[in-house]
Design an enzyme around this catalytic site. Structure first.
Site, PDB file in Angstrom:
ATOM      1  N   SER A  27       0.822  -1.203   0.000  1.00 50.67           N
ATOM      2  CA  SER A  27       0.000   0.000   0.000  1.00 50.67           C
ATOM      3  C   SER A  27       0.858   1.256   0.000  1.00 50.67           C
ATOM      4  O   SER A  27       1.947   1.299   0.585  1.00 50.67           O
ATOM      5  CB  SER A  27      -0.902   0.001   1.237  1.00 50.67           C
ATOM      6  OG  SER A  27      -1.556   1.246   1.389  1.00 50.67           O
ATOM      7  N   TYR A  51      -2.237   5.653  -4.643  1.00 49.82           N
ATOM      8  CA  TYR A  51      -3.215   6.737  -4.579  1.00 49.82           C
ATOM      9  C   TYR A  51      -2.612   7.950  -5.288  1.00 49.82           C
ATOM     10  O   TYR A  51      -1.390   8.129  -5.299  1.00 49.82           O
ATOM     11  CB  TYR A  51      -3.523   7.122  -3.125  1.00 49.82           C
ATOM     12  CG  TYR A  51      -4.308   6.091  -2.349  1.00 49.82           C
ATOM     13  CD1 TYR A  51      -5.630   5.801  -2.681  1.00 49.82           C
ATOM     14  CD2 TYR A  51      -3.746   5.434  -1.256  1.00 49.82           C
ATOM     15  CE1 TYR A  51      -6.367   4.869  -1.954  1.00 49.82           C
ATOM     16  CE2 TYR A  51      -4.476   4.512  -0.522  1.00 49.82           C
ATOM     17  CZ  TYR A  51      -5.777   4.232  -0.878  1.00 49.82           C
ATOM     18  OH  TYR A  51      -6.494   3.309  -0.159  1.00 49.82           O
ATOM     19  N   THR A  77      -5.992   2.530  -7.089  1.00 51.44           N
ATOM     20  CA  THR A  77      -7.291   2.450  -6.430  1.00 51.44           C
ATOM     21  C   THR A  77      -8.211   3.506  -7.026  1.00 51.44           C
ATOM     22  O   THR A  77      -7.927   4.705  -6.944  1.00 51.44           O
ATOM     23  CB  THR A  77      -7.145   2.650  -4.912  1.00 51.44           C
ATOM     24  OG1 THR A  77      -6.375   1.570  -4.381  1.00 51.44           O
ATOM     25  CG2 THR A  77      -8.493   2.679  -4.227  1.00 51.44           C
ATOM     26  N   LYS A 152      -8.138  -1.017  -9.362  1.00 56.68           N
ATOM     27  CA  LYS A 152      -8.707  -1.714  -8.200  1.00 56.68           C
ATOM     28  C   LYS A 152      -9.920  -0.940  -7.689  1.00 56.68           C
ATOM     29  O   LYS A 152      -9.837   0.270  -7.455  1.00 56.68           O
ATOM     30  CB  LYS A 152      -7.677  -1.827  -7.082  1.00 56.68           C
ATOM     31  CG  LYS A 152      -8.214  -2.444  -5.798  1.00 56.68           C
ATOM     32  CD  LYS A 152      -7.125  -2.488  -4.729  1.00 56.68           C
ATOM     33  CE  LYS A 152      -7.656  -3.030  -3.421  1.00 56.68           C
ATOM     34  NZ  LYS A 152      -8.575  -2.079  -2.740  1.00 56.68           N
ATOM     35  N   HIS A 176     -13.633  -2.373  -1.614  1.00 57.96           N
ATOM     36  CA  HIS A 176     -12.780  -1.713  -0.624  1.00 57.96           C
ATOM     37  C   HIS A 176     -13.101  -2.202   0.785  1.00 57.96           C
ATOM     38  O   HIS A 176     -13.149  -1.424   1.744  1.00 57.96           O
ATOM     39  CB  HIS A 176     -12.939  -0.189  -0.710  1.00 57.96           C
ATOM     40  CG  HIS A 176     -11.679   0.564  -0.363  1.00 57.96           C
ATOM     41  ND1 HIS A 176     -10.884   1.170  -1.314  1.00 57.96           N
ATOM     42  CD2 HIS A 176     -11.080   0.812   0.813  1.00 57.96           C
ATOM     43  CE1 HIS A 176      -9.868   1.765  -0.729  1.00 57.96           C
ATOM     44  NE2 HIS A 176      -9.961   1.550   0.565  1.00 57.96           N
TER      45      HIS A 176
END
Length: 285
Positions: A27, A51, A77, A152, A176
């Site tokens: 992440s 992100y 994402t 995603k 999510h």
């Protein structure tokens, strides 16, 4: 933020995934940096979840670092330009413990998940993430890197088709962790229409709701090429670090093998859509 579960953190999870011959997705908001993960789990196939920040130079630097650290794909994402109203985080005034930081950053970006009265993570996201992103930002990312881009957070055929049109190499069907919108469909509910729409062109994957081997079996039957797990891996990590995750993955693999044996499937290619019937089918009888 996996070091909240155990000091092994993301490296422990990545090593366990590597031993199982699987993939680990790091992440952006991790407690282990890209570089440290690459050094700590060199034999694991690693993807980087991304992100897009308001400061686009931050995002570009993350992409460059992922390339240099030998990550093999970017997982963008697409369902979180803002975070949903996570009431438990607000009630608990969630903050990252003071001995931990977001290891991919320095200064306030590393130490900024601190409550200002509500959820520290929501406050961080609201101040840092670019809420104006659109599908066109994938074209921007593709100008930055040759790494394949995975979208995603796809739950509809329409969005899957857009992911294909804008050049994604794959999609992860995901809600999510059901933490963005209340009453959103489970990932497995959305999987069939996504697989039907783009399964011949893109790699379709699934995230969410995988707790045992028959969940994996259902996802494969309904069109997923692979599945990812989140909470179970963190549970394994909390139980016994890297060894706990290794044990978890072994249990899931054995569970899948048992399910395959009991349904007459000798290989993964034997798993067929007709082996899974939606519960609503019986309500119509």
């Amino acid at each position: 933020m996996q070091k909240m579960a155990h000091p092994d953190g993301e490296i422990g999870n990545a090593r366990a995934a590597g031993k199982a011959g699987s993939i680990f997705i790091l992440s952006t908001l991790s407690t282990t940096s890209l570089e440290d993960l690459s050094a700590g789990a060199p034999d694991t196939c690693k993807w980087f979840q991304l992100y897009i920040y308001k400061d686009r130079s931050l995002t570009e630097k993350l992409v460059r670092r992922a390339e240099k650290a030998n990550f093999k794909a970017l997982v963008l994402t697409v369902d979180a330009p803002i975070f949903g109203h996570r009431r438990s985080d607000v009630r608990n005034k969630f903050s990252l413990p003071s001995h931990l930081k977001l290891a991919n950053f320095q200064g306030d970006l590393a130490n900024g998940v601190i409550t200002m009265g509500g959820s520290g993570i929501n406050e961080y996201v609201a101040s840092q993430f670019d809420a104006s992103i659109t599908w066109k930002d994938i074209a921007w990312l593709k100008q930055l890197t040759k790494l394949p881009i995975i979208a995603k957070g796809v739950l509809t055929a329409e969005d899957a088709v857009l992911a294909r049109e804008f050049g994604c190499a794959g999609v992860i069907v995901s809600n999510h962790g059901a933490r963005q919108i209340d009453t959103v469909p489970a990932s497995i509910e959305a999987l069939p229409e996504v697989a039907k729409a783009v399964g011949n062109d893109l790699v379709v994957m699934l995230d969410g709701g995988i707790m045992q081997g028959n969940d994996i079996f259902k996802a494969l039957a309904l069109g997923a090429k692979t599945v990812f797990i989140g909470r179970p891996a963190v549970y394994g990590l909390a139980y016994n670090g890297q060894s706990g995750v290794e044990q978890l993955l072994s249990v899931l693999r054995k569970d899948l093998e048992i399910t395959m044996s009991l349904t007459g499937c000798q290989t993964l290619s034997d798993i067929q859509p007709g082996m899974v019937v939606h519960e609503s089918f019986y309500s119509k009888l």
